[in-house]
Design an enzyme around this catalytic site. Sequence first.
Site, PDB file in Angstrom:
ATOM      1  N   GLU A 482      31.790  20.210 -28.092  1.00  0.00           N
ATOM      2  CA  GLU A 482      30.790  21.252 -27.848  1.00  0.00           C
ATOM      3  C   GLU A 482      31.153  22.162 -26.688  1.00  0.00           C
ATOM      4  O   GLU A 482      30.904  23.376 -26.736  1.00  0.00           O
ATOM      5  CB  GLU A 482      29.406  20.611 -27.612  1.00  0.00           C
ATOM      6  CG  GLU A 482      28.731  20.061 -28.859  1.00  0.00           C
ATOM      7  CD  GLU A 482      29.273  18.713 -29.309  1.00  0.00           C
ATOM      8  OE1 GLU A 482      30.075  18.118 -28.564  1.00  0.00           O
ATOM      9  OE2 GLU A 482      28.888  18.244 -30.393  1.00  0.00           O
ATOM     10  N   HIS A 552      19.333  12.619 -32.423  1.00  0.00           N
ATOM     11  CA  HIS A 552      19.152  13.510 -33.576  1.00  0.00           C
ATOM     12  C   HIS A 552      17.788  14.174 -33.643  1.00  0.00           C
ATOM     13  O   HIS A 552      17.583  14.998 -34.524  1.00  0.00           O
ATOM     14  CB  HIS A 552      19.380  12.741 -34.894  1.00  0.00           C
ATOM     15  CG  HIS A 552      20.793  12.290 -35.055  1.00  0.00           C
ATOM     16  ND1 HIS A 552      21.225  11.044 -34.689  1.00  0.00           N
ATOM     17  CD2 HIS A 552      21.892  12.941 -35.496  1.00  0.00           C
ATOM     18  CE1 HIS A 552      22.522  10.931 -34.917  1.00  0.00           C
ATOM     19  NE2 HIS A 552      22.957  12.072 -35.393  1.00  0.00           N
TER      20      HIS A 552
END
Length: 752
Positions: A482, A552
């Site tokens: 990321e 998540h």
Amino acid sequence: MRGEPAATSEKTYEGLLPKQLLDIYRLMLLSRRIDDREIQLKRQQKIYFQVSCAGHEALLVAAAKNLRPGYDWVFPYYRDRALCLALGLTPEAMFLQAVGAAADPSSGGRQMPSHWASRIGCAEAGRYFHHHPSAAAKVAGDYREFKDVEVHPDEITLVTTGEGTTSQGEFWESLNTASIAKLPVIYLVEDNGYAISVPVKYQTPGGSISRLLTNFPNFYIEECDGTDFLASYSALRRAVEYTRSGRGPTLIHGHVTRPYSHSLSDEERLYRPESEIQEEIERDPITRLQKFLLAEGVCDNAAIVVLHREVDAEVRAASDAALQAALPEASSYSRHVYSEALKPTGPSFDSQAQGPQPQGSQAQDSQPQGSQARDSQARDSQAKDSQADGDARQAEGAHPAADTHRADGGARTMADLINTCLRDEMRRDERILIFGEDVADFSNEECLSNKALKGKGGVFKITIGLQRQFGSDRVFNSPLAEANIVGRALGMAARGLKPVVEMQFFDYIWTAMHQLRNELPLIRWRSNNLFSAPLVIRAAIGGYLTGGAIYHSQCGESMFTHTPGMHVVFPSNALDAAGLLRTAIRCDDPVLFLEHKRLYREPFGRAPYPGPDYTIPFGKARIWRQGGDVTVVTYGATVTRTLQAADRLEREHAIGVEVLDLRTLNPYDFEAIATSVRKTSRVLIVHEDTLSWGYGAEIAARIAGELFHDLDAPVERLAAKDTFVAYQPRLEAAILPQAEDIFAALFKLCAY
Ligand SMILES: Cc1ncc(C[n+]2csc(CCOP(=O)(O)OP(=O)(O)O)c2C)c(N)n1
């Protein structure tokens, strides 16, 4: 400035004429003398920080002399004075930065000395523009108006770093990408043996970064004595030849010295043995080159004395001028946090006044104060209507919008409208690139023509089909990294591209945090508007899906609303997602665009596609529902839950709830909040992110401060519990705010 082979019979050194060598010596000395003068000024408290280039001069001038100034791109670090001087920055510019003058060309007094802001570049962007020359065209009306794109077919980018910094994950992530994509980048590791007090063998396994990297594919790697100018010059020449010819990236590992401690705030004699310091003095690059020039007869002692005098005079004149320079106005700190030329809040982004509205909303966007006040009679009749409707809907547990959408064949999901918006914007603007984890249809180019394969197009399928339509130059998968996704996008945006990258799950945004906090949002501010990096980071966020749990299903937007320089958008419905995403793409600032996973395919808030020019300005709340008794300020997935609670309150208790959906969290529409609170005198702030120190705290504080006299009850907040999101649905339901919780909180607030 590049050293050319001599056209005469005069002796040359790695192709350099004696006169050129003398100029190089002069540059190295100039750099050292600027350091010496800065040290003096710091001791006199006329400047506030000093970090030197001492010991690195030969390697850096060697690098500069192999580059093409104004053609290649450079990412220097704080040890790179000699590099910057050799590329054309003046001594006076350096002293202007040291005093923090208004005219400091790197930052206008915002950055420490030796923190540069010139010719920041991105090899990947250069290559893209070279392949897509029409993308470089300047276009008025969006961010492209403010970015002059300059491209050379074989430009390269030099990135410099200390050896200690190679321990950072982002260094390795960057090597990964450069290697896979064969990027035209030269990494120059300036190894002075220490990272502040930590010797290299405790920093890098085996003590040599270049040895560790030997198996990286596509790389040319070379180690050199960075205190020997000619050895450094020839190593860098080989590097530049390799990289400029398109064969791939290079890493030059130069061994240098550090005679002046880490910075003036450090005293190396506390942790380095005297013998080691003495040994380094023998290797001083300036002394070495001077001895070489004398031994080769390039000049004599008298010429050296004259040259030193000239350099001292130049340094003195430059520092004297800088000490007289005007300082920045104290109020200038507030400038250039965001683009001042193109505001996403502005009327040019307001196409919605004539456009469609999402089904299910009673009212439109926020209006000027007072214009939406409703009398109690109107509220009562509304209550009756919505009660009747609400009873029928209750069985399905859905908001009115869901019913109407089913009747409307044209209504499409948020996921669909985001994909369509991306598609239309990519068609309109060739500078837009999409990359991230799994966002492409295929990593393997050959699969594109395989009709039997549908392709991936993102784990939530938001980018499906875009690679097939626009090609692999414009839509591609990145490594699972990321920080590299954001850093890479930042570099591209600084060069004029418009990356629209994806964070697969908001829960993994944290590995990019350094880029998101220290680099991306402050590049405009720290360079005093010289550079900017307008881009969009799309992130799938939130819970209410069951099974997501930690990693998540979590929120955390307040971390980013607390970061100046970045807009944060959080739509609750398909239409707003399309309009706000388009504004995000066209504006001239970095935007974090949060897409709630539960809302991607929710029946609530579906809408027909509003067309390729539909934009919504940032900072304008949507009023979903008018009411006279209490205001709810919310956004994202708690909008539908609030609407359900509001319907029930109206139905069961005739309480009129006004529901404001902020849509953008930075900037946010305080005017709409104030208008509503002045009308209702009661306010509840609802969000899915955790409660304490959360997004609602800021709004609550502001309401308390600015609307105190309008309140009939304390400002209340309802949010996720101060924990993490759990896996078992029963736990998740208890952790996240539900419609019943909102109902209960509103009921209590109205009873106060
Ligand atoms: C990510 C990060 N962590 C810590 C620091 C504080 N810091 C500044 S310079 C430095 C040492 C860097 O050493 P090296 O990369 O070898 O470069 P040198 O200063 O020796 O040229 C540290 C730890 C920082 N600037 N950035």
